[in-house]
Write an enzyme that holds these catalytic residues in place. Structure first.
Site, short mmCIF file in Angstrom:
data_model
loop_
_atom_site.label_atom_id
_atom_site.label_comp_id
_atom_site.label_asym_id
_atom_site.label_seq_id
_atom_site.Cartn_x
_atom_site.Cartn_y
_atom_site.Cartn_z
N TYR A 1 23.32 53.20 75.40
CA TYR A 1 23.08 53.69 74.41
C TYR A 1 21.51 53.74 74.24
O TYR A 1 20.62 52.93 74.93
CB TYR A 1 23.33 52.59 73.05
CG TYR A 1 25.13 52.68 72.60
CD1 TYR A 1 25.60 53.91 73.20
CD2 TYR A 1 25.59 51.92 71.62
CE1 TYR A 1 26.94 54.00 72.67
CE2 TYR A 1 26.82 52.28 71.26
CZ TYR A 1 27.55 53.23 71.99
OH TYR A 1 28.95 53.51 71.38
N LEU B 1 32.13 57.93 59.80
CA LEU B 1 31.73 59.07 58.87
C LEU B 1 31.34 60.50 59.51
O LEU B 1 30.75 61.15 59.00
CB LEU B 1 30.61 58.68 58.09
CG LEU B 1 30.30 57.06 57.39
CD1 LEU B 1 29.00 56.85 57.02
CD2 LEU B 1 31.44 57.27 56.32
N PHE C 1 28.99 63.97 54.69
CA PHE C 1 28.10 64.18 53.76
C PHE C 1 27.62 65.42 53.90
O PHE C 1 27.24 66.07 52.92
CB PHE C 1 27.26 63.04 53.74
CG PHE C 1 27.37 61.57 53.23
CD1 PHE C 1 27.36 61.28 52.11
CD2 PHE C 1 27.83 60.68 54.34
CE1 PHE C 1 27.75 59.98 51.60
CE2 PHE C 1 28.06 59.47 53.97
CZ PHE C 1 27.94 59.08 52.38
N1 LIG Z 1 33.02 54.31 72.13
C1 LIG Z 1 32.42 55.49 72.01
O1 LIG Z 1 32.70 56.55 72.91
C2 LIG Z 1 31.72 55.54 70.66
C3 LIG Z 1 31.16 57.06 70.38
C4 LIG Z 1 30.20 57.05 69.43
C5 LIG Z 1 29.89 55.94 68.75
N2 LIG Z 1 30.30 54.86 69.03
C6 LIG Z 1 30.22 53.48 68.07
O2 LIG Z 1 30.42 53.76 66.80
C7 LIG Z 1 29.35 53.40 65.99
C8 LIG Z 1 29.27 54.26 64.84
O3 LIG Z 1 29.25 55.72 65.07
P1 LIG Z 1 28.39 56.87 64.40
O4 LIG Z 1 26.81 56.18 64.08
O5 LIG Z 1 28.51 58.15 64.80
O6 LIG Z 1 28.80 56.45 63.01
P2 LIG Z 1 29.08 57.06 61.58
O7 LIG Z 1 28.80 56.12 60.52
O8 LIG Z 1 30.10 58.24 61.63
O9 LIG Z 1 27.60 58.01 61.40
C9 LIG Z 1 26.29 57.34 61.07
C10 LIG Z 1 25.25 58.61 60.87
O10 LIG Z 1 25.63 58.83 59.51
C11 LIG Z 1 24.53 58.77 58.61
N3 LIG Z 1 24.81 58.36 57.42
C12 LIG Z 1 25.62 57.26 56.79
N4 LIG Z 1 25.45 57.47 55.34
C13 LIG Z 1 25.01 58.82 55.18
C14 LIG Z 1 24.87 59.41 53.94
N5 LIG Z 1 25.01 58.71 52.63
N6 LIG Z 1 24.29 60.51 54.05
C15 LIG Z 1 23.82 61.03 55.03
N7 LIG Z 1 23.99 60.50 56.52
C16 LIG Z 1 24.45 59.24 56.30
C17 LIG Z 1 23.84 57.66 59.51
O11 LIG Z 1 22.48 57.75 58.98
P3 LIG Z 1 21.48 56.42 58.52
O12 LIG Z 1 21.28 55.44 59.78
O13 LIG Z 1 20.19 57.12 57.96
O14 LIG Z 1 22.42 55.74 57.64
C18 LIG Z 1 23.94 57.78 60.70
O15 LIG Z 1 23.16 58.85 61.35
C19 LIG Z 1 28.02 53.74 67.16
O16 LIG Z 1 27.17 52.69 66.52
C20 LIG Z 1 28.82 53.06 68.32
O17 LIG Z 1 28.61 51.62 68.22
C21 LIG Z 1 31.25 54.63 69.93
#
Ligand SMILES: NC(=O)c1ccc[n+]([C@@H]2O[C@H](COP(=O)([O-])OP(=O)(O)OC[C@H]3O[C@@H](n4cnc5c(N)ncnc54)[C@H](OP(=O)(O)O)[C@@H]3O)[C@@H](O)[C@H]2O)c1
Length: 300
Positions: free
Chosen positions: A53, A212, A218
């Site tokens: 990451y 999300l 969103f």
């Molecule tokens: N194993 C794998 O291959 C893999 C792959 C991807 C991710 N992951 C894990 O999964 C975790 C979560 O993934 P993700 O970050 O993609 O999760 P997510 O919750 O689907 O997306 C997070 C994104 O959504 C935005 N967001 C949240 N609320 C919002 C709103 N009200 N309006 C607009 N945008 C909003 C966040 O921005 P803000 O920060 O501004 O809230 C952030 O950029 C990662 O941190 C990682 O630990 C694992």
């Protein structure tokens, strides 16, 4: 906080905090420490990260914050991953993007994670992606060495399909305690390709990444996103809930597989929104209404 027991040495919160986007949060180590402590105060003590990451920088940034507060690490359950490599500023020695699930690489990566966090154990280590070139015997050897030295307490995988999961399970000495996969109302493939059946059959709890859909729930403008969004918001009326993220997490948390969503936000209010989802349980009819909106057709 509701939690689930994955093994004798591993209990995880129903809501997990993900650090993939940590470098985007642009926090100093003091700010990050304050944020991590606020998240812990809410009851979210499980952290998901990975060696890669932030171009191999998030683990160290998190560790730098952790090292500022004695005793904080012990309050946390740390999940990290290994096995993907790619060339970047922090890893110029890698010549191409590929997967390395060799014994040597797994051991080296785990050692580096321990150093990054300033800890002597990892609660859970995941193989990040299945590799068509994986030798399960080597993975098993690495797991055995890490377990026997006390450096890693539990093992799992990420993005594995059921047969990949079965293959590795048949080689390792310790049960794989989770499969971390992409699940959101916009991506329900795990319900169609047997992945969810296989986790339920084995009695393990899947971790859900991008719950999300990376924010698309969103911001997306397709018909599918609009339908799913409208459906979630309309179900929310019954629960007097208007927050789309809370309803999205409620959809995931309501499933009998006991999905563990990983919240990827750097904003404390958004983690609170996820926590509030624990108070809502969709009925089968409500859950399937979202499912139908996502797949774009009626049930047979
Ligand atoms: N194993 C794998 O291959 C893999 C792959 C991807 C991710 N992951 C894990 O999964 C975790 C979560 O993934 P993700 O970050 O993609 O999760 P997510 O919750 O689907 O997306 C997070 C994104 O959504 C935005 N967001 C949240 N609320 C919002 C709103 N009200 N309006 C607009 N945008 C909003 C966040 O921005 P803000 O920060 O501004 O809230 C952030 O950029 C990662 O941190 C990682 O630990 C694992």
């Amino acid at each position: 906080m509701e939690s689930v027991r994955l093994s004798d040495t591993l209990t995880m919160d129903r809501i997990i905090h993900g650090h993939w986007r940590l470098m985007d949060w642009k926090m100093t180590k003091e700010e990050l420490l304050k944020f991590v402590e606020e998240v812990v105060d809410l009851g979210v003590t499980t952290v998901d990260t990975a060696d890669i990451y932030g171009g191999f920088s998030c683990e160290e940034a998190f560790g730098d914050a952790l090292k500022l507060k004695k005793g904080l690490r012990e309050k946390l359950t740390i999940v990290t991953k290994c096995g993907i490599v790619f060339p970047c500023e922090n890893r110029p020695q890698f010549k191409s993007h590929h997967y390395d699930n060799s014994r040597k690489h797994i051991l080296k990566s785990a050692e580096r994670s321990l150093k990054n966090f300033g800890t002597d154990y990892l609660d859970l280590l995941l193989i990040h992606r299945p590799s068509p070139f994986m030798d399960p015997a080597e993975v098993s050897e690495a797991f055995r060495e890490l377990y026997q030295s006390g450096k890693v307490r539990n093992f799992g995988v990420s993005n594995y399909n059921p047969s990949q999961f079965e293959l590795l399970s048949s080689y390792v000495d310790y049960p794989l305690v989770t499969n971390q996969v992409e699940i959101s109302p916009l991506n329900l493939s795990v319900f169609q390709d047997g992945t969810m059946d296989s986790t339920m059959m084995r009695g393990i709890y899947p971790m859900a990444w991008s719950p999300l859909a990376g924010g698309d729930i969103f911001t997306g403008t397709s018909e599918k996103v609009k339908n799913v969004r409208d459906t979630l918001l309309s179900i929310g009326e019954k629960y007097e809930e208007t927050r789309l993220d809370t309803l999205t997490y409620a959809f995931l948390l309501s499933h009998p597989a006991k999905i563990l969503p990983i919240v990827g936000s750097g904003k404390i209010d958004r983690i609170r929104n996820a926590m509030d989802a624990l108070k809502i349980r969709f009925t089968a009819e409500e859950w399937l209404t979202v499912y139908k909106a996502s797949i774009g057709k009626n049930l047979p």
